[in-house]
Design an enzyme around this catalytic site. Structure first.
Site, PDB file in Angstrom:
ATOM      1  N   VAL A   1      43.267  38.443  40.341  1.00 17.37           N
ATOM      2  CA  VAL A   1      41.989  37.942  40.879  1.00 17.37           C
ATOM      3  C   VAL A   1      40.852  38.080  39.868  1.00 17.37           C
ATOM      4  O   VAL A   1      39.792  37.492  40.072  1.00 17.37           O
ATOM      5  CB  VAL A   1      41.532  38.602  42.220  1.00 17.37           C
ATOM      6  CG1 VAL A   1      42.545  38.380  43.303  1.00 17.37           C
ATOM      7  CG2 VAL A   1      41.160  40.048  42.056  1.00 17.37           C
ATOM      8  N   LYS A   2      41.069  38.831  38.805  1.00 15.05           N
ATOM      9  CA  LYS A   2      39.998  39.003  37.812  1.00 15.05           C
ATOM     10  C   LYS A   2      39.947  37.766  36.893  1.00 15.05           C
ATOM     11  O   LYS A   2      40.752  36.854  37.029  1.00 15.05           O
ATOM     12  CB  LYS A   2      40.220  40.304  37.046  1.00 15.05           C
ATOM     13  CG  LYS A   2      40.379  41.547  37.957  1.00 15.05           C
ATOM     14  CD  LYS A   2      39.078  41.969  38.622  1.00 15.05           C
ATOM     15  CE  LYS A   2      39.243  42.900  39.815  1.00 15.05           C
ATOM     16  NZ  LYS A   2      39.798  44.213  39.594  1.00 15.05           N
TER      17      LYS A   2
END
Ligand code: PLP
Length: 388
Positions: free
Chosen positions: A187-188
């Site tokens: 998700v980064k």
């Protein structure tokens, strides 16, 4: 016509050259820590402007290794914001130290600098500001608020790779922070599947983390405590873990880092479109982070909602959005709500800023492959759902 696709709040962007980079390592002699890790570390140091980077197996491992290198141990206190992902606080506990919570600004969710300064004690060893959503905490201002006290600043920069603070990239460690920790979870901004890294400038801290990530084992003949009796020799110099990143992951990381500027630019453009869509709507306000906003890396697009019905109203809203194909999340549940930290004596009412932010915040879909039309769909769906 097929139904509109579900939009998660965040997701990775993997392109053909990322796939090829991983396949190439699969056919090479090195699967785990090897030349790709060195390339990844050099690329990350270059991207952040730091002197060096040490790659590890997760963002959590990065925070853990950084705390270890800075000498955090039993009896020490580590100041962290009251609202963050649990790993920010847990890294102190891994080493027997106690996290102390500073309240956060109710409008930005960022650590309140005066609250942080008020938590200083003779035991304070370290302070970990979190660049929530990608907007950087003002580290020089934090240093000024802390006064002459000799405490290290470790940036939890897991939301902020590619962001800027003044003239520097986040992670340069040139304006008052000793170390910065990054995560490469999917998700980064850029991913290695699981992975993390620490950046900094002091080579002694780099060397300690290199030992810590691999059992505390030293092999370099120049650095041994005892002369090597033969080529097989290595020695354990401290108690470390296996926190290594593999070459498979690092090759993906090198490929992804080459796209960081493009990804961040895209996130900023989409955030600006959301901002425009919510302008004039009193019940939805983009999280206000002042000047940091222009320099934000936009890990998250978070809004503050006007919710007279409180948490039940947000729960109903999230369900309605989910049913309409829009994924959302709350970043974060204050640390004081978790049973583990309640049992250590923390009470939610001691952190009113964190409570106020938590009660109103919601993160909307944001990732580089999101389209403008999808941003409009999310905004329309949210505004409609708020009227329901
Ligand atoms: C993602 C994240 C971490 C931990 O990173 P992992 O790679 O998931 O271990 C730590 N702090 C914050 C604020 C994060 O968002």
């Amino acid at each position: 016509m097929s139904p509109a696709p579900f939009l998660p709040y965040g997701r990775q962007t993997i392109e053909d050259d990322d796939v090829a980079a991983v396949v190439e390592v699969l056919r090479s002699p090195h699967l785990t820590t090897g030349p790709a890790v060195e390339r990844f570390e050099a690329a990350l140091a270059g991207a952040t402007g730091a002197e060096w980077a040490v790659a590890v197996s997760s963002g959590t491992a990065a925070l853990h290794a950084a705390c270890f290198a800075l000498g955090v141990g039993p009896g020490d206190e580590v100041i962290v914001p009251a609202l963050t992902f649990v790993a920010t606080a847990n890294c102190a506990r891994f080493l027997g130290a106690e996290p102390v919570f500073a309240d956060v600004d109710p409008e930005t969710g960022l650590m309140d600098l005066d609250s942080a300064a008020s938590k200083l004690s003779p035991r304070t060893k370290l302070i970990i500001p979190v660049h929530l959503t990608g907007a950087s905490v003002d580290v020089p201002a934090l240093r000024a608020a802390l006064g002459p006290r000799d405490v290290h600043v470790l940036e939890d920069a897991t939301h902020a790779i590619g962001g800027r603070r003044g003239e520097d990239s986040v992670g340069a460690c040139a304006d008052g922070a000793t170390l910065a920790a990054f995560s490469f979870h999917p998700v980064k901004h850029v991913t290695t599947a699981e992975g993390g890294a620490v950046t900094g400038r002091d080579p002694a801290l780099r060397d300690r983390m290199r030992l810590f990530r691999s059992h505390g084992l030293e092999r370099d003949p120049e650095r041994l405590d005892h002369p090597a009796p033969g080529p097989w020799y290595y020695e354990q110099q401290l108690l470390g873990h296996n926190l290594r990143l593999s070459d498979l992951q690092a090759a993906l990381g090198v490929s992804q880092l080459g796209k960081l500027a493009r990804f961040v630019e895209r996130r900023r453009a989409l955030a600006a479109r959301y901002d425009a869509r919510f302008e004039g709507h009193t019940r939805v306000r983009p999280v206000a982070v002042g000047r940091a906003r222009e320099q934000s890396a936009y890990h998250l697009y978070s809004v503050l909602l006007d919710l007279p019905g409180g948490l039940p109203e947000r729960a109903a809203l999230m369900r309605r959005l989910h049913a309409a194909g829009v994924g959302t999340q709350v970043h974060y549940i204050p640390l004081s709500h978790h049973p583990y930290y309640r049992a250590r004596g923390h009470r939610p009412e001691d952190y009113p800023g964190a409570e106020a932010y938590y009660a109103r915040t919601l993160s909307l879909p944001l990732y580089p492959t999101l389209t403008e039309a999808e941003v409009d769909r999310v905004a329309d769906t949210l505004l409609l759902a708020l009227e329901a």
